[in-house]
Design a protein around this motif. Sequence first.
Motif, mmCIF file in Angstrom:
data_model
loop_
_atom_site.group_PDB
_atom_site.id
_atom_site.type_symbol
_atom_site.label_atom_id
_atom_site.label_comp_id
_atom_site.label_asym_id
_atom_site.label_seq_id
_atom_site.Cartn_x
_atom_site.Cartn_y
_atom_site.Cartn_z
ATOM 1 N N PRO A 1 20.215 -1.287 8.931
ATOM 2 C CA PRO A 1 19.477 -1.705 7.732
ATOM 3 C C PRO A 1 20.394 -1.749 6.513
ATOM 4 C CG PRO A 1 18.351 0.094 8.879
ATOM 5 C CD PRO A 1 19.742 0.003 9.447
ATOM 6 N N VAL A 2 20.344 -2.857 5.767
ATOM 7 C CA VAL A 2 21.151 -2.975 4.546
ATOM 8 C C VAL A 2 20.312 -3.341 3.331
ATOM 9 C CG1 VAL A 2 23.268 -3.553 5.782
ATOM 10 C CG2 VAL A 2 21.759 -5.386 5.044
ATOM 11 N N VAL A 3 19.053 -3.723 3.556
ATOM 12 C CA VAL A 3 18.144 -4.067 2.452
ATOM 13 C C VAL A 3 16.777 -3.481 2.755
ATOM 14 C CG1 VAL A 3 16.968 -5.927 1.210
ATOM 15 C CG2 VAL A 3 19.329 -6.252 1.943
ATOM 16 N N MET A 4 16.135 -2.884 1.736
ATOM 17 C CA MET A 4 14.734 -2.494 1.821
ATOM 18 C C MET A 4 14.016 -3.150 0.645
ATOM 19 S SD MET A 4 12.313 -0.941 3.441
ATOM 20 C CE MET A 4 12.986 0.328 4.522
ATOM 21 N N ASP A 5 13.067 -4.016 0.956
ATOM 22 C CA ASP A 5 12.375 -4.815 -0.059
ATOM 23 C C ASP A 5 10.896 -4.451 -0.069
ATOM 24 O OD1 ASP A 5 11.933 -6.744 -1.996
ATOM 25 O OD2 ASP A 5 12.468 -8.447 -0.735
ATOM 26 N N SER A 6 10.151 -5.086 -0.940
ATOM 27 C CA SER A 6 8.693 -5.024 -0.955
ATOM 28 C C SER A 6 8.157 -6.220 -0.188
ATOM 29 C CB SER A 6 8.187 -5.059 -2.398
ATOM 30 O OG SER A 6 6.898 -5.609 -2.481
ATOM 31 N N GLU A 7 7.137 -6.010 0.665
ATOM 32 C CA GLU A 7 6.548 -7.128 1.396
ATOM 33 C C GLU A 7 6.041 -8.203 0.442
ATOM 34 O OE1 GLU A 7 3.580 -5.866 4.137
ATOM 35 O OE2 GLU A 7 5.006 -4.878 5.492
ATOM 36 N N THR A 8 5.449 -7.785 -0.663
ATOM 37 C CA THR A 8 4.896 -8.742 -1.627
ATOM 38 C C THR A 8 5.986 -9.635 -2.195
ATOM 39 O OG1 THR A 8 3.119 -7.210 -2.218
ATOM 40 C CG2 THR A 8 3.612 -8.979 -3.778
ATOM 41 N N LEU A 9 7.106 -9.032 -2.621
ATOM 42 C CA LEU A 9 8.192 -9.810 -3.212
ATOM 43 C C LEU A 9 8.860 -10.707 -2.179
ATOM 44 C CD1 LEU A 9 9.835 -7.160 -5.572
ATOM 45 C CD2 LEU A 9 8.232 -8.988 -6.176
ATOM 46 N N ALA A 10 8.988 -10.215 -0.941
ATOM 47 C CA ALA A 10 9.607 -11.026 0.102
ATOM 48 C C ALA A 10 8.751 -12.243 0.420
ATOM 49 C CB ALA A 10 9.827 -10.180 1.355
ATOM 50 N N THR B 1 0.814 -1.216 0.000
ATOM 51 C CA THR B 1 0.000 0.000 0.000
ATOM 52 C C THR B 1 0.847 1.265 0.000
ATOM 53 O OG1 THR B 1 -0.124 -0.172 2.416
ATOM 54 C CG2 THR B 1 -1.968 -1.079 1.144
ATOM 55 N N ALA B 2 2.123 1.155 0.378
ATOM 56 C CA ALA B 2 3.012 2.317 0.429
ATOM 57 C C ALA B 2 3.874 2.443 -0.821
ATOM 58 C CB ALA B 2 3.902 2.245 1.663
ATOM 59 N N LEU B 3 3.716 1.505 -1.757
ATOM 60 C CA LEU B 3 4.571 1.473 -2.939
ATOM 61 C C LEU B 3 3.805 1.797 -4.216
ATOM 62 C CD1 LEU B 3 6.598 -1.789 -2.201
ATOM 63 C CD2 LEU B 3 7.353 0.566 -1.864
ATOM 64 N N ILE B 4 4.505 2.403 -5.145
ATOM 65 C CA ILE B 4 4.005 2.602 -6.502
ATOM 66 C C ILE B 4 4.888 1.762 -7.414
ATOM 67 C CG2 ILE B 4 3.689 4.269 -8.367
ATOM 68 C CD1 ILE B 4 3.398 6.413 -6.159
ATOM 69 N N ALA B 5 4.289 0.891 -8.180
ATOM 70 C CA ALA B 5 5.065 -0.012 -9.044
ATOM 71 C C ALA B 5 4.533 0.052 -10.473
ATOM 72 C CB ALA B 5 5.002 -1.441 -8.522
ATOM 73 N N HIS B 6 5.440 0.177 -11.425
ATOM 74 C CA HIS B 6 5.087 0.190 -12.844
ATOM 75 C C HIS B 6 6.162 -0.557 -13.626
ATOM 76 C CE1 HIS B 6 1.627 2.943 -13.041
ATOM 77 N NE2 HIS B 6 2.207 3.592 -12.040
ATOM 78 N N ALA C 1 8.578 2.829 -6.309
ATOM 79 C CA ALA C 1 8.810 4.092 -5.611
ATOM 80 C C ALA C 1 7.980 4.138 -4.333
ATOM 81 C CB ALA C 1 8.458 5.273 -6.505
ATOM 82 N N ALA C 2 8.491 4.845 -3.348
ATOM 83 C CA ALA C 2 7.775 5.066 -2.096
ATOM 84 C C ALA C 2 8.147 6.448 -1.582
ATOM 85 C CB ALA C 2 8.141 4.006 -1.056
#
Length: 213
Positions: free
Chosen positions: A171-180, A87-92, A151-152
């Motif tokens: 923190p060394v990685v920031m991912d998308s919850e969906t992809l994780a 919900t916090a991400l924009i993906a295209h 983007a976020a």
Amino acid sequence: MKNLSIRSFLGIGLLGVDMADDAVRVVELRRRRGKLSCRHCGSAALAAGVMLEGNVEDLPGLADAVRLAHRNSGSACTRVALAMPATALIAHVIRLQAGLSEEQLEILVELEAAQYMPFALEDASLDFYQLGPAPPLAGQAQREIEVLLVAARRASVQRRLDAATAAGLTPVVMDSETLARQAAVAQGGWQALPDSGLAFQLAWGLALHRYAR
């Protein structure tokens, strides 16, 4: 998002940290004879209102829960992988010319991103992933690739980073919850955890970054 990389941390311990509305959950994995298993895991409940629909409302309260979950896990690892909710991400998915350097791709991705975001580019954290060759269009001779643009809002990303840092973690990685979660489902090892491991699925998927998923 950008500026967070796992390249320098492969082979070193990495803790997957799930900051959910109800609790913080952490997982550290190990690999033996090619099989992944849980080395450490732990959790800490969140008081109502600390997180609301994936947004950090009480940063000190979240940092305290991250610190407690880390302590409860028994892990000595301090490098962590985090995730942003969908919900916090924009993906295209965008099409770009094939054969460009990483630097050229970054410039073009930023130019393309401005078309899709409802907020200013300087307020955004951007990342992208090359998906592969793009299907050719009729009459097109130039080869193109498909690129996933994500983007976020920078402030939303920063609050999660700040909570982890305040808890004494890096923190060394920031991912998308969906992809994780997709990575965790594909690997499947989380099912060996208590209650079928479902609560720790996201943290497991994030911890997989240690092994260059």
